[in-house]
Design an enzyme around this catalytic site. Sequence first.
Site, PDB file in Angstrom:
ATOM      1  N   LYS A  75      -5.985 -42.735 118.695  1.00 54.27           N
ATOM      2  CA  LYS A  75      -4.525 -42.606 118.696  1.00 54.27           C
ATOM      3  C   LYS A  75      -3.929 -43.014 117.358  1.00 54.27           C
ATOM      4  O   LYS A  75      -3.106 -42.303 116.797  1.00 54.27           O
ATOM      5  CB  LYS A  75      -3.923 -43.462 119.820  1.00 54.27           C
ATOM      6  CG  LYS A  75      -4.571 -43.244 121.167  1.00 54.27           C
ATOM      7  CD  LYS A  75      -4.380 -41.820 121.681  1.00 54.27           C
ATOM      8  CE  LYS A  75      -5.064 -41.657 123.034  1.00 54.27           C
ATOM      9  NZ  LYS A  75      -4.946 -40.284 123.549  1.00 54.27           N
ATOM     10  N   TYR A  91      -2.374 -45.419 132.523  1.00 53.06           N
ATOM     11  CA  TYR A  91      -3.138 -44.243 132.105  1.00 53.06           C
ATOM     12  C   TYR A  91      -4.106 -43.801 133.218  1.00 53.06           C
ATOM     13  O   TYR A  91      -4.931 -44.600 133.670  1.00 53.06           O
ATOM     14  CB  TYR A  91      -3.907 -44.621 130.839  1.00 53.06           C
ATOM     15  CG  TYR A  91      -5.040 -43.734 130.398  1.00 53.06           C
ATOM     16  CD1 TYR A  91      -6.320 -44.254 130.229  1.00 53.06           C
ATOM     17  CD2 TYR A  91      -4.842 -42.382 130.117  1.00 53.06           C
ATOM     18  CE1 TYR A  91      -7.373 -43.459 129.805  1.00 53.06           C
ATOM     19  CE2 TYR A  91      -5.889 -41.580 129.690  1.00 53.06           C
ATOM     20  CZ  TYR A  91      -7.159 -42.121 129.533  1.00 53.06           C
ATOM     21  OH  TYR A  91      -8.215 -41.335 129.107  1.00 53.06           O
ATOM     22  N   ILE A 110      -4.996 -49.690 121.982  1.00 51.15           N
ATOM     23  CA  ILE A 110      -5.324 -48.420 121.341  1.00 51.15           C
ATOM     24  C   ILE A 110      -4.150 -47.800 120.591  1.00 51.15           C
ATOM     25  O   ILE A 110      -4.336 -46.981 119.690  1.00 51.15           O
ATOM     26  CB  ILE A 110      -5.893 -47.432 122.391  1.00 51.15           C
ATOM     27  CG1 ILE A 110      -6.656 -46.285 121.731  1.00 51.15           C
ATOM     28  CG2 ILE A 110      -4.788 -46.913 123.292  1.00 51.15           C
ATOM     29  CD1 ILE A 110      -7.305 -45.342 122.725  1.00 51.15           C
ATOM     30  N   ASP A 161      -5.909 -53.457 126.136  1.00 48.84           N
ATOM     31  CA  ASP A 161      -6.165 -52.172 125.500  1.00 48.84           C
ATOM     32  C   ASP A 161      -5.073 -51.995 124.453  1.00 48.84           C
ATOM     33  O   ASP A 161      -3.900 -51.790 124.793  1.00 48.84           O
ATOM     34  CB  ASP A 161      -6.121 -51.049 126.554  1.00 48.84           C
ATOM     35  CG  ASP A 161      -6.442 -49.691 125.956  1.00 48.84           C
ATOM     36  OD1 ASP A 161      -6.293 -49.519 124.718  1.00 48.84           O
ATOM     37  OD2 ASP A 161      -6.820 -48.782 126.714  1.00 48.84           O
TER      38      ASP A 161
END
Lengths: 478, 475
Positions: B268, B145, B232, B230
């Site tokens: 998300k 990302y 998410i 992460d």
Amino acid sequence: MAAMSKIATGNGHGENSPYFDGWKAYETDPFHPIDRPDGVIQMGLAENQLCFDFIKKWLIKHPEASVSTAQGVNKFKEMALFQDYHGMPEFRRAVAKFMGKVRGDRVKFDPDRIVMSGGATGAHETLAFCLADPGEAFLVPTPYYPGFDRDLKWRTGVELVPVHCESSNNFKITRDALEAAYVKAQEANLRVKGLLITNPSNPLGTILDRDTLKNVVGFINEKNIHLIGDEIYAATVFMEPEFVSISEIIEEDDVECNRDLIHIVYSLSKDMGFPGFRVGIVYSYNDAVVSCARKMSSFGLVSSQTQHLIASMLSDDDFVDDFIAESKNLLFKRHKYFTRSLSQVGIGSLKSNAGLFIWMDLRRLLREKTFEAEMELWRVIINEVKLNVSPGSSFHCHEPGWFRVCFANMDDNTMAVALSRIRTFVLKNNEAMVPPRKLCRLSSLKLSLSRRMDDLMSPSILSPHSPLPQSPLVRARN
Amino acid sequence: MVAISKIATGNGHGENSPYFDGWKAYETNPFHPTDRPDGVIQMGLAENQLCFSFVKKWVIEHPEASLCSAQGVNKFKETALFQDYHGMPEFRQAVAKFMGKVRGDRVKFDPERVVMSGGATGAHEMVAFCLADPGEAFLVPTPYYPGFDRDLRWRTGVELVPVVCESSNDFKITRNALETAYEKAKEADLRVKGLLITNPSNPLGTILDRETLKGIVKFINEKNIHLIGDEIYAATVFMEPEFVSISEIIEEVECNRDLIHIVYSLSKDMGFPGFRVGIVYSYNDSVVSCARKMSSFGLVSSQTQHLIASMLSDNDFVDSFIVESKKQLFKRHKYFTWSLSRVGIGSLKSNAGLFIWMDLRKLLKEKTLEAEMDLWRVIINEVKLNVSPGSSFHCNEPGWFRVCFANMDDHTMEVALLRIRTFMLKHNEAMVPQKLCRRSSLKLSLSRRRDGFMSPSIMSPHTPLPQSPLVRART
């Protein structure tokens, strides 16, 4: 051993100061009118609790202000998805308008210069990141809000250099004091990047007069350093003289100023009483700073749910006008009652017309003019009088004996209990008379020794001839 | 001249990359079904828009979740004043419970370890500040990302060192790749403090298998460096295989828990990026304590804490939401990838996320970054879709594009697919061998069977397979 960062293992978070003892005392035994009537009363938290009924009425009439009510839910999706760091236009317009109204519409604020942050806490850190490199410094007049040590220094590596202000001239920010601090910084090899002023002042509760403001602007222009004006208490000016904002000073004809140096920190935490909503604002006259701060706002945007609520509320002109007036009215009344009651037992404070607190003068109660004596007195206040107040040293005050005492974070009943405890304490510890005149000069209301009973005070506790207070520690030594 | 900071005058904010050109194209001419039917369709934003009707129903049925309704207003004052950086207990309990449910209740999360932050953006920065000094580094597997470059480095001074992953093994994070990156950091005199993995992956849409996860935990333990997971996209795993979280692995393998930290958010999984609900969950007490103090710079609005606490403590809602969300994502993903494969466009086989990792390598004029940028500009300007080029994710091989599929309604998805089909048809010159099928999640079918999703007039099963439009340009 898992290694963490120096920032994490150091003390930059500021919580290891003795200042926090008062908080611990409060947390273990908090006052409650019914459940814990002998608990510690919190007078160390600068909160504005006086206007919630007013706000609640507005909320009930405006369900569309929430995206989670039947009336507002059609906006839920759009709000939940909105993460643009420019912020909602309606939110920025409403905040800009509010800021103008708080200044009597003497200036206009540009919604496109409104940048969000994680509360004023985040706003200060963001500005420090934008304006200074690690190792560079800001000047800050004392006494100042203890949170600045963390907000401006901790993760940024920026230094703070105090501008010492003295009680002898009511803590005025003089040109001499500014120059002295500037030179001190230079001697310590610190490059000064800016000056941070809080106006209205925390903890003093005073506002800067026009001349001082002009001097300050003149000073930063000469030195070509930034001026950060924390105006978080702008709407708490409940009495004359009228508040003068930096935003007004820079418009005046006789003030020459490079606007790229001017920045304002704002928030709704004090003026509206919404610290939980984390509505911090950076307002800069410098385009590059606006642009940079806006990018940094990604680290602490205001929840879109809250932006929507605030946009609704603050774009209601009638509500805003009434709120500002009502808030001042209630603050004025509470301040007057509190300071008058204190003066009646011989406790004075710095004459003030703003803020959610007073700067209480207990210098004559100190065993000796030292900070150790201040700490001792403080512990007595917490443990015996059962009030959590904030000692002046935690605000980097140059002179021991001052205490910040908050008055707007409680209801009338709790205020009465607090005053009763203070009166009891003062009476209990009176040994000898202290000349009345010295106290009056700093008090906002003259200490009256006439026969007139104040119906605010319970006659059974205090007679006009009560001896004036003296340090309880004097007694302890006998 | 007025001096501001180096941080302010530098490029650490990351917005000067060519990557943002697509955004500008979109912003000047955004698609709208009626007002701007020829505008650019946004497929570069990883948003989850598929479950709002579901959420809206719950909101209407629960007015007490709002502080501004008649039913909730009595809590307004208390909530408006609540600024304790520990966070509301109900909020932390609800988030901890949600995180557990998203992992099939295979693990439990401790509400006392839930720390707030300004979105996942703030969470990453906060973790970097807690774990590393300026000049120290984190390893990050590519592709990753783009926001990490800003979040982890900009104001912290921390460096990122890529762990290069290859398409030849589906971008697996191998021990070799990790060791190579670690060595490279050492050669550059960078002290490695941690490894950051995103699982499920952005931009790949894949999850890490158990073996890989164990290998990673072993690696960080040996090197005594932190592991930041992460997660998410944890609730966006819409298909087998089942998601395996770091929180589960550490119950199975030997590991110093002081090295383990999870970044989470509701942006998300729930589709609430605007609410800025970021979470740092650490197994290290000192990190929890430090992060909690730092959270003052980005607390979650108490108004939002209150709403989320209400919503996520409703077990029935949560259970139904998780199921419904997976179902919607599965359907959309299936439709999208299948439609693409029908015009010969493949993507990395994925079972999670809000995007696919589209394989357009054979459309490149040549195997270069410049060719990828050329193709990208064609996609934005001719096909009128904003997709994200692989280079912006630090992918080491040109030709890959991240394409989001969950941030639009069915109609817009149709329009997007139509444009893609038109584009592919227009640029077909010759047949391309069926190699494409291997990577596609659905086999390309060349039989006579008509599919009701596709307009028969546009596509026949014998349509030639696509080739680079740039080849045509040269002819």
